[in-house]
Design a protein around this motif. Structure first.
Motif, PDB file in Angstrom:
ATOM      1  N   CYS A  24      42.011 -10.159  11.687  1.00 52.66           N
ATOM      2  CA  CYS A  24      41.154 -11.329  11.834  1.00 52.66           C
ATOM      3  C   CYS A  24      41.939 -12.582  11.450  1.00 52.66           C
ATOM      4  CB  CYS A  24      39.927 -11.180  10.935  1.00 52.66           C
ATOM      5  SG  CYS A  24      38.615 -12.337  11.310  1.00 52.66           S
TER       6      CYS A  24
ATOM      7  N   PHE B 171      31.476 -14.376  13.165  1.00 56.97           N
ATOM      8  CA  PHE B 171      31.783 -15.636  12.482  1.00 56.97           C
ATOM      9  C   PHE B 171      30.516 -16.171  11.829  1.00 56.97           C
ATOM     10  CE2 PHE B 171      34.812 -15.031  15.866  1.00 56.97           C
ATOM     11  CZ  PHE B 171      36.007 -15.191  15.201  1.00 56.97           C
TER      12      PHE B 171
ATOM     13  N   ASP C 247      28.691 -21.553   6.998  1.00 56.65           N
ATOM     14  CA  ASP C 247      28.205 -21.902   5.663  1.00 56.65           C
ATOM     15  C   ASP C 247      27.993 -23.412   5.647  1.00 56.65           C
ATOM     16  OD1 ASP C 247      27.620 -22.388   3.070  1.00 56.65           O
ATOM     17  OD2 ASP C 247      29.444 -21.511   2.225  1.00 56.65           O
TER      18      ASP C 247
ATOM     19  N   ASP D 170      41.249 -22.814   3.456  1.00 58.63           N
ATOM     20  CA  ASP D 170      39.938 -22.586   2.842  1.00 58.63           C
ATOM     21  C   ASP D 170      38.998 -23.765   3.050  1.00 58.63           C
ATOM     22  OD1 ASP D 170      40.944 -24.491   1.147  1.00 58.63           O
ATOM     23  OD2 ASP D 170      41.198 -23.151  -0.561  1.00 58.63           O
TER      24      ASP D 170
ATOM     25  N   GLN E 210      43.182 -17.193   8.894  1.00 60.68           N
ATOM     26  CA  GLN E 210      42.367 -16.165   8.251  1.00 60.68           C
ATOM     27  C   GLN E 210      41.154 -15.846   9.132  1.00 60.68           C
ATOM     28  OE1 GLN E 210      43.712 -18.651   5.854  1.00 60.68           O
ATOM     29  NE2 GLN E 210      45.274 -17.065   5.818  1.00 60.68           N
TER      30      GLN E 210
ATOM     31  N   GLN F 201      39.088 -17.919  10.269  1.00 58.45           N
ATOM     32  CA  GLN F 201      38.008 -18.887  10.110  1.00 58.45           C
ATOM     33  C   GLN F 201      38.080 -19.933  11.219  1.00 58.45           C
ATOM     34  OE1 GLN F 201      40.830 -18.984   8.763  1.00 58.45           O
ATOM     35  NE2 GLN F 201      41.441 -20.959   7.954  1.00 58.45           N
TER      36      GLN F 201
ATOM     37  N   SER G 221      33.614 -24.969   8.141  1.00 61.35           N
ATOM     38  CA  SER G 221      34.255 -23.818   8.775  1.00 61.35           C
ATOM     39  C   SER G 221      33.312 -22.631   8.805  1.00 61.35           C
ATOM     40  CB  SER G 221      35.549 -23.449   8.051  1.00 61.35           C
ATOM     41  OG  SER G 221      35.293 -23.101   6.706  1.00 61.35           O
ATOM     42  N   LEU G 222      33.581 -21.735   9.722  1.00 62.30           N
ATOM     43  CA  LEU G 222      32.861 -20.479   9.831  1.00 62.30           C
ATOM     44  C   LEU G 222      33.827 -19.378   9.411  1.00 62.30           C
ATOM     45  CD1 LEU G 222      31.655 -22.490  12.097  1.00 62.30           C
ATOM     46  CD2 LEU G 222      30.654 -20.424  13.058  1.00 62.30           C
ATOM     47  N   ALA G 223      33.373 -18.489   8.540  1.00 57.17           N
ATOM     48  CA  ALA G 223      34.248 -17.423   8.057  1.00 57.17           C
ATOM     49  C   ALA G 223      34.262 -16.269   9.042  1.00 57.17           C
ATOM     50  CB  ALA G 223      33.754 -16.939   6.697  1.00 57.17           C
ATOM     51  N   CYS G 224      35.397 -15.617   9.107  1.00 54.76           N
ATOM     52  CA  CYS G 224      35.514 -14.408   9.924  1.00 54.76           C
ATOM     53  C   CYS G 224      34.958 -13.257   9.095  1.00 54.76           C
ATOM     54  CB  CYS G 224      36.976 -14.162  10.291  1.00 54.76           C
ATOM     55  SG  CYS G 224      37.196 -12.806  11.444  1.00 54.76           S
TER      56      CYS G 224
END
Lengths: 105, 542
Positions: B148, B165, B168, B218, B509, B511, B532-535
């Motif tokens: 990812c 994805f 937050d 991050d 990462q 994201q 950002s959107l996390a994976c």
């Protein structure tokens, strides 16, 4: 630097003579040490409303001609940092290249 | 010294059985001599233009790739033939050394051992001379394990296979905290950080300044913005791309008393690598630049301007080397009889795609498409993608497992510019054939506008702004490669009001970084933000 405006484009009573309307303008510096100068003046009023092509003539009072992704068109002037509901529903008051003013886009 | 003068003196068509010249030992070579004092040298009949020689010295050539030998009083060329039998090398001879040089047609710039395909070739084509799907990253090459990280690691045409994805909305940073007002430009990801460009007006500079910010993966630290265009006139940020070695960005710049298109290369910290390069010299405004990297050796820029005095804009393009040097001059990419603005370039496998807004006099605006060879040659026919009154189109190239296609999206609006209820889209082949007809990509809202597409191969993520009850928020939705919905929309922004204008890029990462424009709750000022959107889950090695 802001030139002393001749009129207020956003006021109901702009101070312009009949048949004229108040439009903002910007004078760009010609040297590296200059600054942009803003102002507003009275000129003959056009009749282009929101979304009308500028090519049809001048923009109506309270409107300004801007280059958008759809060409040059008249859009309603608005004041940045003020209630967005001054623009027609669905549009936002977004920055244009005249300090203090936005366009309903 | 060859005796060319004597040969020429014969003249075409003049036959002679012999020509009197001095032997090299006589001095005064080439001078006709008295037949009483010197030796007669019988010579063969020579054709006009051939090289006469007495010794090998007469045939000396400065080009070691074209050596000549004196054979029966004629200099005979014996060119060095360079052919290593490998179709993936450019074979040539070094004229100084006479040695053969075999240059690979594609170079492995990222050092993963896999060169990319030749421009204009599919990496699946055995004659492409390369199969790397991303030569800007050593983490992508055929056979690698998929993780990812926003890349197609195994070159199967799918980015982050199976990943989800998760947004937050509480994680938001204000990139223009000192600004009176700001607006978005573009976003890209280097090997270590996001590079974003936007325009802002601060109290120190009364004009809109194009500005760069480097954001760590991050996305939690507020970066220090770096002005790019240090001029007292308005400049408006455009898009930015990462080439594997540097960011490349284009913007609108009024330093010349007229908006022109400027370009520069930036390192990951935003430091300019060269003096700003002005790409246009056009009367009237040059606006709305788009930039595309071919993944190998060139950048392409397109924009619209009115240099031709038609009273309306058409689209022009410029090729650039990776050193930032122009290749040829500005070239028109759309015909004179058509008003054409807001080009968006996307580099495909074999063709360069361009979506743009088009209108004929008195006709409604439509989204149009045409493709080119990667050097802007060989333009396809122009095809219309949308119905009338379309606006703000975007386009990406989605390289799916079964081949790549362009995906275009836009919104519709009425004659006053009021947006419609949905974002619309379609699919176009590299040759310009419409693969899927126009369709709405989002559920109806009060208004829907300003969007970005993120291609992942087997799917595409659409980001857009939609308004409900007078408030715009950014939403995201996964779509299949055929633009079928894969799930409901999710909200990406929540804290800020009137969020719109998303630009997106995937980090290492996995994201997804989202740049957008919104109102600051307390002041009402308009700033540029990042979230950002996390994976959430990546498939293991496959």
């Amino acid at each position: 630097m802001v030139d002393t405006p001749q009129c207020d484009p956003l006021a109901e009573e702009t101070g312009c003579a009949e048949g004229e309307a108040c439009y903002p303008f910007v004078i760009y510096p010609t040297g590296p040490c200059g600054v942009e100068r803003y102002g507003a003046w009275c000129t003959p009023a056009g009749d282009g409303r929101q979304g009308d092509s500028c090519a049809r003539g001048g923009c109506a009072p309270g409107h300004v001609c801007v280059s958008t992704g759809e060409g040059t068109e008249c859009v309603q002037l608005c004041a940045l940092s003020i209630d967005q509901s001054l623009c027609p529903a669905g549009l936002l008051c977004l920055p244009i290249d005249i300090e203090g003013f936005g366009g309903c886009l | 010294m060859p005796v060319m003068a004597s040969n020429r003196a014969l003249g075409a068509g003049v036959l002679a059985s012999a020509l009197l010249v001095a032997a090299s030992s006589c001095g005064g070579r080439g001078e006709p001599l008295s037949n009483k004092s010197r030796l007669w040298v019988p010579l063969p009949v020579l054709d006009a233009g051939s090289d006469y020689c007495l010794t090998q010295t007469d045939c000396e050539s400065s080009d070691r790739c074209e050596p000549r030998r004196c054979v029966e009083n004629r200099c005979v060329a014996e060119p060095v033939l360079c052919d290593d039998g490998d179709p993936c090398t450019d074979d040539s001879c070094n004229s100084g050394s006479g040695e053969c040089v075999f240059e690979p047609l594609t170079a492995d710039r990222d050092g993963d051992g896999y060169p990319p395909p030749r421009p204009g070739f599919s990496r699946l084509d055995p004659t492409a001379c390369g199969s790397d799907c991303d030569d800007s990253s050593a983490q992508s090459f055929p056979g690698n394990a998929e993780v990812c990280d926003g890349l197609d690691n195994d070159c199967d045409g799918v980015v982050d296979n199976g990943a989800r994805f998760i947004a937050d909305p509480s994680r938001v940073i204000d990139l223009a905290s000192d600004a009176i007002t700001a607006s978005t430009g573009g976003i890209a990801y280097s090997d270590a950080s996001y590079g974003v460009v936007f325009s802002q007006q601060t109290a120190d500079a009364r004009n809109m300044q194009t500005t760069f910010a480097s954001i760590p993966p991050d996305g939690v630290q507020t970066p220090t913005p770096v002005p790019i265009a240090l001029v007292p006139n308005d400049t408006f940020a455009g898009p930015i791309v990462w080439t594997g070695q540097f960011f490349a960005s284009v913007w609108e710049d009024r330093r010349d008393d007229d908006y022109e298109i400027y370009f520069n290369r930036l390192n990951p910290a935003g430091q300019k690598l060269d003096p700003d390069r002005r790409l246009t010299q056009a009367p009237g405004f040059s606006l709305r630049p788009s930039i595309s990297f071919d993944g190998v050796s060139e950048l392409r820029v397109a924009w619209d301007d009115r240099r031709d005095g038609t009273g309306y804009s058409i689209v022009y393009g410029q090729r650039l080397t990776l050193a930032g040097e122009p290749i040829a001059a500005n070239g028109a990419l759309t015909p004179m009889e058509l008003e054409a603005i807001s080009p968006v370039l996307a580099s495909g496998e074999q063709r360069l795609g361009m979506a743009f807004m088009a209108a004929r006099v008195g006709q409604p605006r439509v989204v149009a498409f045409r493709s080119f060879a990667h050097d802007f040659s060989d333009p396809s026919d122009i095809v219309v993608l949308s119905g009338g009154n379309a606006a703000q189109q975007s386009m990406v190239f989605n390289e799916g497992p079964s081949g790549g296609r362009f995906i275009a999206a836009w919104h519709v609006e009425d004659e006053r510019g009021i947006p419609g209820a949905s974002i619309h889209g379609t699919i176009v082949s590299e040759a310009g054939d419409i693969v899927a007809p126009e369709r709405p990509l989002t559920e109806p809202a009060d208004f829907a506008r300003s969007h970005a597409l993120l291609p992942l191969g087997d799917r595409v993520i659409l980001f857009w702004a939609q308004s409900v009850d007078g408030r715009y928020d950014i939403h995201a939705r996964e779509l299949s490669a055929d633009l079928e919905p894969l799930g409901p929309a999710s909200r990406v922004t929540q804290v800020m009001t009137q969020a719109y204008g998303p630009a997106v890029a995937v980090g290492r990462q996995g994201q997804i970084g989202v740049l957008f424009h919104a109102n600051v709750p307390e002041s009402g000022r308009q700033h540029v933000f990042f979230t950002s959107l996390a994976c959430a889950a990546a498939q293991g090695p496959n």
